[in-house]
Scaffold this motif. Sequence first.
Motif, PDB file in Angstrom:
ATOM      1  N   SER A  82       0.692  -1.226   0.170  1.00 54.98           N
ATOM      2  CA  SER A  82       0.006   0.079   0.133  1.00 54.98           C
ATOM      3  C   SER A  82       0.802   1.316  -0.105  1.00 54.98           C
ATOM      4  O   SER A  82       0.744   2.214   0.783  1.00 54.98           O
ATOM      5  N   ASN A  83       1.771   1.413  -0.915  1.00 52.44           N
ATOM      6  CA  ASN A  83       2.557   2.539  -1.112  1.00 52.44           C
ATOM      7  C   ASN A  83       3.353   3.033   0.053  1.00 52.44           C
ATOM      8  O   ASN A  83       3.488   4.153   0.373  1.00 52.44           O
ATOM      9  N   PHE A  84       3.859   1.938   0.847  1.00 50.99           N
ATOM     10  CA  PHE A  84       4.715   2.191   2.151  1.00 50.99           C
ATOM     11  C   PHE A  84       6.041   2.022   1.659  1.00 50.99           C
ATOM     12  O   PHE A  84       6.564   0.862   1.013  1.00 50.99           O
ATOM     13  N   LEU A  85       7.062   2.798   1.661  1.00 48.36           N
ATOM     14  CA  LEU A  85       8.661   2.483   1.700  1.00 48.36           C
ATOM     15  C   LEU A  85       9.171   1.641   0.434  1.00 48.36           C
ATOM     16  O   LEU A  85       9.875   0.867   0.613  1.00 48.36           O
ATOM     17  N   LEU A  86       8.409   1.847  -0.794  1.00 47.26           N
ATOM     18  CA  LEU A  86       8.569   1.045  -1.887  1.00 47.26           C
ATOM     19  C   LEU A  86      10.255   1.051  -2.131  1.00 47.26           C
ATOM     20  O   LEU A  86      10.654  -0.154  -2.677  1.00 47.26           O
ATOM     21  N   TRP A  87      10.943   2.021  -2.141  1.00 46.36           N
ATOM     22  CA  TRP A  87      12.348   2.262  -2.339  1.00 46.36           C
ATOM     23  C   TRP A  87      13.182   1.289  -1.514  1.00 46.36           C
ATOM     24  O   TRP A  87      13.918   0.523  -1.631  1.00 46.36           O
ATOM     25  N   GLN A  88      12.774   1.554  -0.238  1.00 44.99           N
ATOM     26  CA  GLN A  88      13.526   0.885   1.043  1.00 44.99           C
ATOM     27  C   GLN A  88      13.163  -0.419   1.273  1.00 44.99           C
ATOM     28  O   GLN A  88      14.041  -1.122   1.897  1.00 44.99           O
ATOM     29  N   LEU A  89      12.058  -0.964   0.694  1.00 41.86           N
ATOM     30  CA  LEU A  89      11.745  -2.286   0.998  1.00 41.86           C
ATOM     31  C   LEU A  89      12.310  -3.305   0.073  1.00 41.86           C
ATOM     32  O   LEU A  89      12.055  -4.494   0.022  1.00 41.86           O
ATOM     33  N   ALA A  90      13.150  -2.862  -0.749  1.00 43.92           N
ATOM     34  CA  ALA A  90      13.804  -3.548  -1.948  1.00 43.92           C
ATOM     35  C   ALA A  90      14.204  -5.193  -1.286  1.00 43.92           C
ATOM     36  O   ALA A  90      14.117  -6.259  -2.322  1.00 43.92           O
ATOM     37  N   TYR A  91      14.799  -5.344  -0.254  1.00 42.80           N
ATOM     38  CA  TYR A  91      15.254  -6.581   0.260  1.00 42.80           C
ATOM     39  C   TYR A  91      14.830  -6.957   1.417  1.00 42.80           C
ATOM     40  O   TYR A  91      15.495  -7.845   2.146  1.00 42.80           O
ATOM     41  N   THR A  92      13.674  -6.384   1.806  1.00 46.84           N
ATOM     42  CA  THR A  92      13.172  -6.481   3.321  1.00 46.84           C
ATOM     43  C   THR A  92      12.495  -7.769   3.164  1.00 46.84           C
ATOM     44  O   THR A  92      11.739  -8.206   2.300  1.00 46.84           O
ATOM     45  N   GLU A  93      12.580  -8.375   4.477  1.00 51.02           N
ATOM     46  CA  GLU A  93      11.659  -9.625   4.919  1.00 51.02           C
ATOM     47  C   GLU A  93      10.328  -9.269   4.981  1.00 51.02           C
ATOM     48  O   GLU A  93       9.952  -8.271   6.050  1.00 51.02           O
ATOM     49  N   PHE A  94       9.231  -9.876   4.542  1.00 53.95           N
ATOM     50  CA  PHE A  94       7.727  -9.388   4.728  1.00 53.95           C
ATOM     51  C   PHE A  94       7.404 -10.483   5.921  1.00 53.95           C
ATOM     52  O   PHE A  94       7.408 -11.884   5.585  1.00 53.95           O
ATOM     53  N   TYR A  95       6.256 -10.134   6.547  1.00 54.10           N
ATOM     54  CA  TYR A  95       5.628 -11.008   7.713  1.00 54.10           C
ATOM     55  C   TYR A  95       4.295 -10.378   7.565  1.00 54.10           C
ATOM     56  O   TYR A  95       3.918  -9.365   8.145  1.00 54.10           O
ATOM     57  N   PHE A  96       3.238 -11.321   7.415  1.00 53.39           N
ATOM     58  CA  PHE A  96       1.982 -10.990   7.416  1.00 53.39           C
ATOM     59  C   PHE A  96       1.050 -11.907   8.624  1.00 53.39           C
ATOM     60  O   PHE A  96       0.424 -12.682   8.165  1.00 53.39           O
ATOM     61  N   PRO A  97       0.883 -11.292   9.795  1.00 52.66           N
ATOM     62  CA  PRO A  97       0.225 -12.003  10.847  1.00 52.66           C
ATOM     63  C   PRO A  97      -1.356 -11.728  10.523  1.00 52.66           C
ATOM     64  O   PRO A  97      -1.611 -10.630   9.922  1.00 52.66           O
ATOM     65  N   ILE A  98      -2.133 -12.563  10.857  1.00 46.57           N
ATOM     66  CA  ILE A  98      -3.582 -12.520  10.686  1.00 46.57           C
ATOM     67  C   ILE A  98      -4.215 -11.353  11.658  1.00 46.57           C
ATOM     68  O   ILE A  98      -5.175 -10.730  11.473  1.00 46.57           O
ATOM     69  N   LYS A  99      -3.578 -11.332  12.830  1.00 47.62           N
ATOM     70  CA  LYS A  99      -4.053 -10.599  14.033  1.00 47.62           C
ATOM     71  C   LYS A  99      -4.249  -8.905  13.428  1.00 47.62           C
ATOM     72  O   LYS A  99      -3.594  -8.427  12.612  1.00 47.62           O
TER      73      LYS A  99
END
Length: 338
Positions: free
Chosen positions: A292-309
């Motif tokens: 959702s348009n958050f830190l697109l440049w900075q997230l290039a090598y970031t690990e993503f974690y999507f909890p249901i909570k």
Amino acid sequence: MNDDISKVVDDGRASIMKIEEDARKKEEEREKRNIENPLFSSLKLCNPPRKIGDNRQNIRESFSPPISRSRLAATSDSNDETDNNPKSPIQFVMPGDLRPELMPKHVALIMDGHGRWAKNRGLPIEDGHYAGLQNLKQLILNCRKLLGIKVLTVYAFSTENWNRSKGEVDFLMSHFEDFIQSFVKEQTMGQDLRFSVIGDKSRLPRSLQSTISSVEESAKFNRGMHFMMALSYGARYEITEASKKIASKVENGILRTKDINETVFEQHMLTSVTEFPNPDLLIRTSGELRVSNFLLWQLAYTEFYFPIKLFPDFEEADLIDALSAFQRRRTNFGGRNK
Ligand SMILES: CC(C)=CCC/C(C)=C/CC/C(C)=C/COP(=O)(O)OP(=O)(O)O
């Protein structure tokens, strides 16, 4: 008479046992459903909505576990950083299953699910936002205590969120101001927290702008964790603004086109206020799988974690789960990093 009393006691006991038995069955059914659902089995499930009366006092009490009962407090351990820093009375901790050398330096968080949290309880959306802000305070305290996290960036309001109703926007703006003026200010003064807001601040109400400047200014020599709040933030806005600034430097002969590189871009991003601009870990609560348009440049090598909570329910145990998942990925990094 005695018989009457024992009958009342027996009936009471029987009711309690029935309530406990029903609760146990419901819990078993819920767990069974989670195991059968391939999406949920790989993710942490949220608690069922707590039964809360329709009154704000109950809401306040229901989602703010005292930090003294927390797992972080229980694993407390002292550290040199504490002793060398007179402004920071913090006892840093490292829960047993986490490895200090694998901690993410920068954690970014998309706080999502306030509307659903409120709807599940038949409450207005403002109560969801209120609950989220209280939970954010606890999260800052928890991250602040974890040795190794240097930056926490939270997505609190996007450039697109200006399209929400005036009532909701006004509520958020006035509560953001209270939050910064009271909680953040207190943390910057007492616990060495660094503070920055990233985003198009010119669109924020004047009084919020001046509160932000005064707290940022008073915290600028702090050396503790850097709390960054993305407010009126959009990554496309950020990249466009960075490009304009770079273009204007070229136009004015301050920079040559051939010298434009990634480092130059990084220096013109809003995140240049921190020495660790690129998040190692991004958490988005509520099960949505978008950035959702958050830190697109900075997230290039970031690990993503999507909890249901949903964010108001996201507590320290969930934070530790996220950190453990991050560390497991890092230990397996491309099968190389043993
Ligand atoms: C703690 C607190 C009170 C926070 C404020 C509540 C709030 C407005 C949260 C939104 C956070 C956010 C920008 C989520 C992502 O965008 P989105 O959900 O707007 O984007 P989407 O349409 O892609 O889901």
